[in-house]
Write a protein that holds these residues in place. Sequence first.
Motif, mmCIF file in Angstrom:
data_model
loop_
_atom_site.group_PDB
_atom_site.id
_atom_site.type_symbol
_atom_site.label_atom_id
_atom_site.label_comp_id
_atom_site.label_asym_id
_atom_site.label_seq_id
_atom_site.Cartn_x
_atom_site.Cartn_y
_atom_site.Cartn_z
ATOM 1 N N ARG A 1 -5.763 4.931 14.120
ATOM 2 C CA ARG A 1 -5.129 4.476 12.848
ATOM 3 C C ARG A 1 -6.334 4.021 11.935
ATOM 4 N NH1 ARG A 1 0.291 3.660 13.169
ATOM 5 N NH2 ARG A 1 1.093 3.241 15.570
ATOM 6 N N ARG A 2 -5.804 4.260 10.568
ATOM 7 C CA ARG A 2 -6.885 4.111 9.709
ATOM 8 C C ARG A 2 -7.531 2.726 9.599
ATOM 9 N NH1 ARG A 2 -5.879 6.991 3.846
ATOM 10 N NH2 ARG A 2 -5.513 9.312 4.834
ATOM 11 N N PRO A 3 -6.723 1.533 9.832
ATOM 12 C CA PRO A 3 -7.319 0.258 9.743
ATOM 13 C C PRO A 3 -8.234 0.072 10.825
ATOM 14 C CG PRO A 3 -4.907 0.179 9.281
ATOM 15 C CD PRO A 3 -5.387 1.517 9.907
ATOM 16 N N PHE A 4 -7.971 0.755 12.109
ATOM 17 C CA PHE A 4 -9.054 0.467 13.315
ATOM 18 C C PHE A 4 -10.177 1.459 13.071
ATOM 19 C CE2 PHE A 4 -10.827 2.381 17.250
ATOM 20 C CZ PHE A 4 -10.951 1.065 17.609
ATOM 21 N N PHE A 5 -9.981 2.875 12.443
ATOM 22 C CA PHE A 5 -11.061 3.474 11.981
ATOM 23 C C PHE A 5 -12.003 2.934 11.123
ATOM 24 C CE2 PHE A 5 -12.696 7.138 9.671
ATOM 25 C CZ PHE A 5 -13.273 8.129 10.858
ATOM 26 N N LYS A 6 -11.529 2.286 9.909
ATOM 27 C CA LYS A 6 -12.351 1.723 9.117
ATOM 28 C C LYS A 6 -13.162 0.321 9.523
ATOM 29 C CE LYS A 6 -10.009 2.908 4.843
ATOM 30 N NZ LYS A 6 -9.229 2.198 3.720
ATOM 31 N N GLU A 7 -12.644 -0.488 10.468
ATOM 32 C CA GLU A 7 -12.922 -1.464 11.057
ATOM 33 C C GLU A 7 -14.445 -0.981 11.922
ATOM 34 O OE1 GLU A 7 -11.678 -4.466 14.697
ATOM 35 O OE2 GLU A 7 -10.397 -4.372 12.897
ATOM 36 N N VAL A 8 -14.341 0.081 12.716
ATOM 37 C CA VAL A 8 -15.359 0.303 13.523
ATOM 38 C C VAL A 8 -16.283 0.988 12.605
ATOM 39 C CG1 VAL A 8 -15.988 2.581 15.205
ATOM 40 C CG2 VAL A 8 -13.756 1.183 15.556
ATOM 41 N N LEU A 9 -16.279 1.709 11.493
ATOM 42 C CA LEU A 9 -17.125 2.103 10.775
ATOM 43 C C LEU A 9 -17.808 0.839 10.093
ATOM 44 C CD1 LEU A 9 -15.472 4.896 8.564
ATOM 45 C CD2 LEU A 9 -17.088 5.204 10.521
ATOM 46 N N GLN A 10 -17.395 -0.184 9.725
ATOM 47 C CA GLN A 10 -17.647 -1.510 9.236
ATOM 48 C C GLN A 10 -18.601 -2.059 10.163
ATOM 49 O OE1 GLN A 10 -14.831 -3.768 7.486
ATOM 50 N NE2 GLN A 10 -15.905 -3.873 5.603
ATOM 51 N N GLU A 11 -18.127 -2.296 11.533
ATOM 52 C CA GLU A 11 -18.851 -2.824 12.442
ATOM 53 C C GLU A 11 -20.181 -2.218 12.939
ATOM 54 O OE1 GLU A 11 -17.803 -4.173 17.143
ATOM 55 O OE2 GLU A 11 -16.381 -3.888 15.824
ATOM 56 N N TYR A 12 -20.139 -1.212 13.105
ATOM 57 C CA TYR A 12 -21.104 -0.256 13.450
ATOM 58 C C TYR A 12 -22.247 -0.249 12.407
ATOM 59 C CZ TYR A 12 -19.584 -0.067 18.141
ATOM 60 O OH TYR A 12 -19.161 -0.410 19.186
ATOM 61 N N TYR A 13 -21.929 -0.212 11.046
ATOM 62 C CA TYR A 13 -23.097 -0.411 10.332
ATOM 63 C C TYR A 13 -23.976 -1.482 10.480
ATOM 64 C CZ TYR A 13 -25.726 -0.568 6.003
ATOM 65 O OH TYR A 13 -26.650 -0.661 5.086
ATOM 66 N N ASN A 14 -23.397 -2.497 11.021
ATOM 67 C CA ASN A 14 -24.459 -3.854 11.301
ATOM 68 C C ASN A 14 -25.116 -3.477 12.594
ATOM 69 O OD1 ASN A 14 -23.577 -5.165 9.220
ATOM 70 N ND2 ASN A 14 -21.717 -5.937 10.122
ATOM 71 N N ILE A 15 -24.557 -2.842 13.740
ATOM 72 C CA ILE A 15 -25.206 -2.471 15.051
ATOM 73 C C ILE A 15 -26.248 -1.419 14.783
ATOM 74 C CG2 ILE A 15 -24.680 -1.904 17.078
ATOM 75 C CD1 ILE A 15 -21.969 -3.328 16.855
ATOM 76 N N ILE A 16 -26.123 -0.394 14.025
ATOM 77 C CA ILE A 16 -26.701 0.853 14.097
ATOM 78 C C ILE A 16 -28.490 0.521 13.783
ATOM 79 C CG2 ILE A 16 -26.649 1.595 11.764
ATOM 80 C CD1 ILE A 16 -25.623 4.253 13.611
#
Length: 76
Positions: free
Chosen positions: A39-54
């Motif tokens: 789902r788009r909301p989950f997909f966007k959340e993952v992208l946002q979260e991993y920007y801080n982790i990468i």
Amino acid sequence: MIHSDLLNSLNDSEKVTLLACVQHATKKDYKYEDLQYLRRPFFKEVLQEYYNIIKSDQKKVYKQMVDKINLLLKSL
């Protein structure tokens, strides 16, 4: 759901990065083709979260990939 054209537009290194982020976030094994069912909301959340982790040396490349994905999400 994520449009398959969006997923097909990514280069190989972007595909690997995206798949790794989703697999890490969900703790499940996915094939790249299966990402279109997220789902788009989950997909966007993952992208946002991993920007801080990468790692900091990969942030620029990751941000370029996310910007590319966001542009395609808006156009679909």
